[in-house]
Design an enzyme around this catalytic site. Structure first.
Site, PDB file in Angstrom:
ATOM      1  N   CYS A   1      43.818  40.914  44.359  1.00 22.44           N
ATOM      2  CA  CYS A   1      43.389  39.889  43.460  1.00 22.44           C
ATOM      3  C   CYS A   1      44.256  38.703  44.265  1.00 22.44           C
ATOM      4  CB  CYS A   1      44.012  40.582  41.807  1.00 22.44           C
ATOM      5  SG  CYS A   1      43.138  39.259  41.323  1.00 22.44           S
TER       6      CYS A   1
ATOM      7  N   HIS B   1      41.117  44.467  40.409  1.00 26.19           N
ATOM      8  CA  HIS B   1      41.696  45.392  40.543  1.00 26.19           C
ATOM      9  C   HIS B   1      42.028  47.052  40.286  1.00 26.19           C
ATOM     10  CE1 HIS B   1      44.561  42.404  39.331  1.00 26.19           C
ATOM     11  NE2 HIS B   1      43.419  42.148  39.062  1.00 26.19           N
TER      12      HIS B   1
ATOM     13  N   GLU C   1      43.975  49.323  41.066  1.00 31.33           N
ATOM     14  CA  GLU C   1      45.066  50.143  40.332  1.00 31.33           C
ATOM     15  C   GLU C   1      44.117  50.402  38.171  1.00 31.33           C
ATOM     16  OE1 GLU C   1      44.703  46.804  40.970  1.00 31.33           O
ATOM     17  OE2 GLU C   1      45.319  45.775  38.621  1.00 31.33           O
TER      18      GLU C   1
END
Ligand code: MN
Length: 237
Positions: A106, A208, A210
């Site tokens: 990001c 994202h 994660e």
């Protein structure tokens, strides 16, 4: 296990550095040992620490100051973490000199692009006619929009070529891609959602991963790809 320098957020109002658990846990799960570098460190000390590491991971966060890509501030520019900006730009340049693999998520992808001479669109909704929504209000694991992954890229090797659903939490995006970087994924409205380079080794994604790993384990593959590169680097030393 490779030592991974991990950048984090900074609140200048509170004088506090912080990082979301998901980044730390993803790096560890992928076989790396995360070492958090708070932006309260000087850029010089940060670079000194980096020189003892095997890779650089740039996490997400607020907006990069447009001074780093030669633009005046857009009226819709959000919060700027000035200490973090200076630290991360210095870290990216140092990592290139040290030959360390770099992975940015990001904001991290945008910082890499600016450090290498690219530019950022400061507010998608006003700067790009026809853009879809890139700031979802759905949960972090939700596949908000699709990206088309370019065949033959490292990203395609990790996730497979073709379309894949990703989350989206950004109002800025890479505009002009820096020299040496290859676009590896784009959203349906034509925005750059990922880029990469094999030498120097760089991976950037605008979504994202994660936050998606618990439900879609394939996204751990991006961290594993990065950590295996860092491990190779560590073995060479
Ligand atoms: Mn997006």
């Amino acid at each position: 296990m490779p030592l991974i320098a991990v950048t984090c957020r900074h609140s200048h109002q509170q004088g506090v550095s912080h990082i979301q658990d998901a980044y730390v846990q993803a790096v560890e799960k992928a076989g790396g040992l995360p070492v958090i570098l708070p932006p309260s460190l000087s850029p010089a000390a940060s670079v000194d620490i980096l020189s003892r590491m095997d890779g650089l991971f740039l996490s997400g966060g607020s907006d990069l100051s447009p001074s780093f890509f030669g633009k005046p501030p857009h009226p819709r520019l959000g919060e700027v973490e000035a200490l973090r900006d200076e630290q991360e730009i210095a870290l990216v340049k140092a990592a290139l000199g040290l030959g360390l693999p770099i992975f940015g998520i990001c904001r991290g992808m945008q910082v890499i692009n600016a450090a290498l001479g690219g530019t950022i669109l400061q507010h998608i909704d006003e700067d790009r006619v026809g853009a879809i929504q890139h700031r979802q209000e759905a949960p972090g694991w939700h596949r908000h929009h699709q990206v088309e992954i370019v065949p033959g890229t490292m990203l395609a090797a990790a996730l497979g070529p073709g379309a894949i659903g990703v989350n989206s939490f950004h109002h800025q995006v890479v505009d002009q891609v820096a020299p040496g970087l290859t676009i590896s994924a784009a959203s349906p409205d034509g925005l750059v959602e990922a880029f990469e380079s094999r030498e120097p080794w760089i991976l950037g994604v605008q979504w994202h991963p994660e936050r998606m790993i618990a439900r879609y384990p394939e996204f751990l593959g991006l961290f594993e790809l990065f950590c295996s590169q860092c491990n190779n680097k560590s073995m060479q030393q």
